[in-house]
Write a protein that holds these residues in place. Structure first.
Motif, PDB file in Angstrom:
ATOM      1  N   ARG A   1       0.816  -1.217   0.000  1.00 24.39           N
ATOM      2  CA  ARG A   1       0.000   0.000   0.000  1.00 24.39           C
ATOM      3  C   ARG A   1       0.845   1.261   0.000  1.00 24.39           C
ATOM      4  O   ARG A   1       0.341   2.356  -0.223  1.00 24.39           O
ATOM      5  N   PHE A   2       2.149   1.105   0.258  1.00 20.80           N
ATOM      6  CA  PHE A   2       3.078   2.232   0.182  1.00 20.80           C
ATOM      7  C   PHE A   2       3.872   2.219  -1.115  1.00 20.80           C
ATOM      8  O   PHE A   2       4.846   2.951  -1.251  1.00 20.80           O
ATOM      9  N   GLY A   3       3.517   1.361  -2.055  1.00 23.37           N
ATOM     10  CA  GLY A   3       4.223   1.287  -3.328  1.00 23.37           C
ATOM     11  C   GLY A   3       5.553   0.579  -3.238  1.00 23.37           C
ATOM     12  O   GLY A   3       6.435   0.823  -4.050  1.00 23.37           O
ATOM     13  N   MET A   4       5.715  -0.319  -2.261  1.00 17.75           N
ATOM     14  CA  MET A   4       7.013  -0.961  -2.026  1.00 17.75           C
ATOM     15  C   MET A   4       6.929  -2.477  -2.099  1.00 17.75           C
ATOM     16  O   MET A   4       7.693  -3.163  -1.458  1.00 17.75           O
ATOM     17  N   GLU A   5       5.995  -3.016  -2.865  1.00 23.59           N
ATOM     18  CA  GLU A   5       5.847  -4.464  -2.875  1.00 23.59           C
ATOM     19  C   GLU A   5       6.943  -5.178  -3.629  1.00 23.59           C
ATOM     20  O   GLU A   5       7.141  -6.370  -3.481  1.00 23.59           O
ATOM     21  N   ALA A   6       7.665  -4.478  -4.458  1.00 20.98           N
ATOM     22  CA  ALA A   6       8.695  -5.111  -5.282  1.00 20.98           C
ATOM     23  C   ALA A   6      10.065  -4.942  -4.632  1.00 20.98           C
ATOM     24  O   ALA A   6      10.758  -3.964  -4.876  1.00 20.98           O
ATOM     25  N   PHE A   7      10.449  -5.887  -3.780  1.00 26.63           N
ATOM     26  CA  PHE A   7      11.799  -5.876  -3.223  1.00 26.63           C
ATOM     27  C   PHE A   7      12.758  -6.293  -4.329  1.00 26.63           C
ATOM     28  O   PHE A   7      12.540  -7.303  -4.994  1.00 26.63           O
ATOM     29  N   ARG A   8      13.786  -5.538  -4.539  1.00 25.04           N
ATOM     30  CA  ARG A   8      14.702  -5.753  -5.648  1.00 25.04           C
ATOM     31  C   ARG A   8      15.911  -6.550  -5.209  1.00 25.04           C
ATOM     32  O   ARG A   8      16.489  -6.285  -4.161  1.00 25.04           O
ATOM     33  N   ALA A   9      16.305  -7.497  -6.028  1.00 25.39           N
ATOM     34  CA  ALA A   9      17.531  -8.259  -5.768  1.00 25.39           C
ATOM     35  C   ALA A   9      18.732  -7.561  -6.382  1.00 25.39           C
ATOM     36  O   ALA A   9      19.862  -7.783  -5.968  1.00 25.39           O
ATOM     37  N   SER A  10      18.501  -6.715  -7.371  1.00 22.42           N
ATOM     38  CA  SER A  10      19.585  -5.974  -8.012  1.00 22.42           C
ATOM     39  C   SER A  10      19.666  -4.568  -7.417  1.00 22.42           C
ATOM     40  O   SER A  10      18.664  -3.850  -7.380  1.00 22.42           O
ATOM     41  N   PRO A  11      20.834  -4.149  -6.957  1.00 18.35           N
ATOM     42  CA  PRO A  11      20.940  -2.803  -6.385  1.00 18.35           C
ATOM     43  C   PRO A  11      20.747  -1.698  -7.419  1.00 18.35           C
ATOM     44  O   PRO A  11      20.423  -0.576  -7.067  1.00 18.35           O
ATOM     45  N   ARG A  12      20.916  -2.003  -8.685  1.00 19.83           N
ATOM     46  CA  ARG A  12      20.749  -0.989  -9.725  1.00 19.83           C
ATOM     47  C   ARG A  12      19.283  -0.653  -9.975  1.00 19.83           C
ATOM     48  O   ARG A  12      18.979   0.274 -10.709  1.00 19.83           O
ATOM     49  N   GLN A  13      18.390  -1.434  -9.390  1.00 16.23           N
ATOM     50  CA  GLN A  13      16.962  -1.167  -9.516  1.00 16.23           C
ATOM     51  C   GLN A  13      16.355  -0.687  -8.208  1.00 16.23           C
ATOM     52  O   GLN A  13      15.148  -0.525  -8.118  1.00 16.23           O
ATOM     53  N   ALA A  14      17.161  -0.473  -7.192  1.00 14.24           N
ATOM     54  CA  ALA A  14      16.650  -0.114  -5.865  1.00 14.24           C
ATOM     55  C   ALA A  14      17.121   1.282  -5.466  1.00 14.24           C
ATOM     56  O   ALA A  14      18.177   1.746  -5.895  1.00 14.24           O
ATOM     57  N   ASP A  15      16.310   1.936  -4.639  1.00 17.51           N
ATOM     58  CA  ASP A  15      16.717   3.238  -4.109  1.00 17.51           C
ATOM     59  C   ASP A  15      16.580   3.326  -2.590  1.00 17.51           C
ATOM     60  O   ASP A  15      16.850   4.353  -2.008  1.00 17.51           O
ATOM     61  N   LEU A  16      16.161   2.240  -1.952  1.00 17.50           N
ATOM     62  CA  LEU A  16      16.092   2.169  -0.491  1.00 17.50           C
ATOM     63  C   LEU A  16      16.744   0.878  -0.041  1.00 17.50           C
ATOM     64  O   LEU A  16      16.397  -0.193  -0.524  1.00 17.50           O
ATOM     65  N   MET A  17      17.701   0.988   0.862  1.00 17.06           N
ATOM     66  CA  MET A  17      18.334  -0.197   1.429  1.00 17.06           C
ATOM     67  C   MET A  17      17.857  -0.344   2.864  1.00 17.06           C
ATOM     68  O   MET A  17      18.059   0.553   3.682  1.00 17.06           O
ATOM     69  N   ILE A  18      17.210  -1.473   3.151  1.00 16.45           N
ATOM     70  CA  ILE A  18      16.796  -1.782   4.510  1.00 16.45           C
ATOM     71  C   ILE A  18      17.814  -2.782   5.050  1.00 16.45           C
ATOM     72  O   ILE A  18      17.825  -3.941   4.656  1.00 16.45           O
ATOM     73  N   VAL A  19      18.697  -2.313   5.919  1.00 14.73           N
ATOM     74  CA  VAL A  19      19.704  -3.179   6.525  1.00 14.73           C
ATOM     75  C   VAL A  19      19.068  -3.794   7.763  1.00 14.73           C
ATOM     76  O   VAL A  19      18.880  -3.124   8.769  1.00 14.73           O
ATOM     77  N   ALA A  20      18.711  -5.069   7.663  1.00 13.52           N
ATOM     78  CA  ALA A  20      17.986  -5.752   8.728  1.00 13.52           C
ATOM     79  C   ALA A  20      18.898  -6.764   9.404  1.00 13.52           C
ATOM     80  O   ALA A  20      19.145  -7.839   8.883  1.00 13.52           O
ATOM     81  N   GLY A  21      19.422  -6.398  10.554  1.00 13.70           N
ATOM     82  CA  GLY A  21      20.254  -7.319  11.319  1.00 13.70           C
ATOM     83  C   GLY A  21      21.673  -6.824  11.491  1.00 13.70           C
ATOM     84  O   GLY A  21      22.049  -5.745  11.053  1.00 13.70           O
ATOM     85  N   ARG A  22      22.468  -7.673  12.144  1.00 11.58           N
ATOM     86  CA  ARG A  22      23.849  -7.291  12.447  1.00 11.58           C
ATOM     87  C   ARG A  22      24.719  -7.389  11.196  1.00 11.58           C
ATOM     88  O   ARG A  22      24.552  -8.259  10.362  1.00 11.58           O
TER      89      ARG A  22
END
Length: 184
Positions: free
Chosen positions: A54-75
Motif C-alpha cells: 500500500r506504500f508502493g514498495m511491494e517489489a523488493f529488488r535483488a539488483s541494487p541498480r533497480q533499488a533506491d532504499l536499502m533496509i539493513v535488517a540485522g547485524r
C-alpha cells in the motif's frame, strides 16, 4: 470577485518540488539486505497482514541498480561491511538507508571485534529503527517517517549536501552558553 471566478475549473496548482517529492515517496523500491532475525520481520511486512504494497514498495529488488532504499535488517559483520558498501554504491541516486533493529543501529548485544558497531560506520543512514527485533508495524512507521523526509527534500541537491545543510542549521539554532568572567 473571488478566486473561483478568476481561475477556471480543472486546474491543479502545486510546486515542482512537491510533485517530485510526492512521486519519489510513493515509488520506493527497497533492496533486500536481510542479515539476521530482523529480516524475518521485514519479510512479514510483505504479507497480507501488514501489506507494505500500500506504500508502493511491494517489489523488493535483488539488483541494487533497480533499488533506491536499502533496509539493513540485522547485524553487519566486518566481513559483510565491504559487500554492504558495494551494494550501496551500486544503487541509483537518490538513495536512502534504513537501519532496522538495534544490531544494525548500534551493534546490539554483539559488542565484539566481529560485528560493526552501527551500520552508519559503513553507509550514511537516514532512519534508525530500534527494537530486537522490531515489529512489522514499527517498520511501516519508519517507512512513513522516511516518506515525510523524502517529500520535503529539495530538488537538485545531493543528499549529502542536504544533510550537511540541515546539520549546520541545527547547530546554528542551538543556544550557546557563554561563560563571562568565570574563566580567568
Amino acid at each position: 470577485m473571488g478566486l473561483e471566478e478568476k481561475v477556471p475549473g480543472g486546474f491543479l496548482l502545486t510546486t515542482l518540488e512537491y510533485a517530485a517529492g510526492y512521486a519519489r515517496k510513493g515509488s520506493l523500491w527497497p533492496a533486500t539486505f536481510g542479515l539476521a532475525c530482523c529480516a524475518i520481520e521485514m519479510m512479514a511486512t510483505t504479507g497480507p497482514r501488514f501489506d507494505i504494497a500500500r506504500f508502493g514498495m511491494e517489489a523488493f529488488r535483488a539488483s541494487p541498480r533497480q533499488a533506491d532504499l536499502m533496509i539493513v535488517a540485522g547485524r553487519v559483520s566486518q566481513k559483510m561491511a565491504p559487500v554492504l558498501r558495494q551494494v550501496y554504491d551500486q544503487m541509483v541516486e537518490p538513495k536512502w538507508v534504513l537501519a532496522m533493529g538495534v544490531c544494525a543501529s548500534s551493534g546490539g548485544m554483539f559488542n565484539n571485534y566481529a560485528v560493526v558497531q552501527g551500520v552508519d560506520h559503513v553507509v550514511p543512514v537516514d532512519i534508525y529503527l530500534p527494537g530486537c527485533p522490531p515489529r512489522p508495524e514499527m517498520l511501516l512507521n519508519a517507512v512513513m517517517a522516511l516518506h515525510e523526509k523524502i517529500a520535503h527534500m529539495p530538488l537538485g541537491v545531493h543528499r549529502e549536501e542536504a544533510v550537511r545543510a540541515a546539520e549546520e542549521a541545527a547547530l546554528s539554532a542551538r543556544p550557546t552558553i557563554e561563560f563571562k568572567g568565570l574563566l580567568r
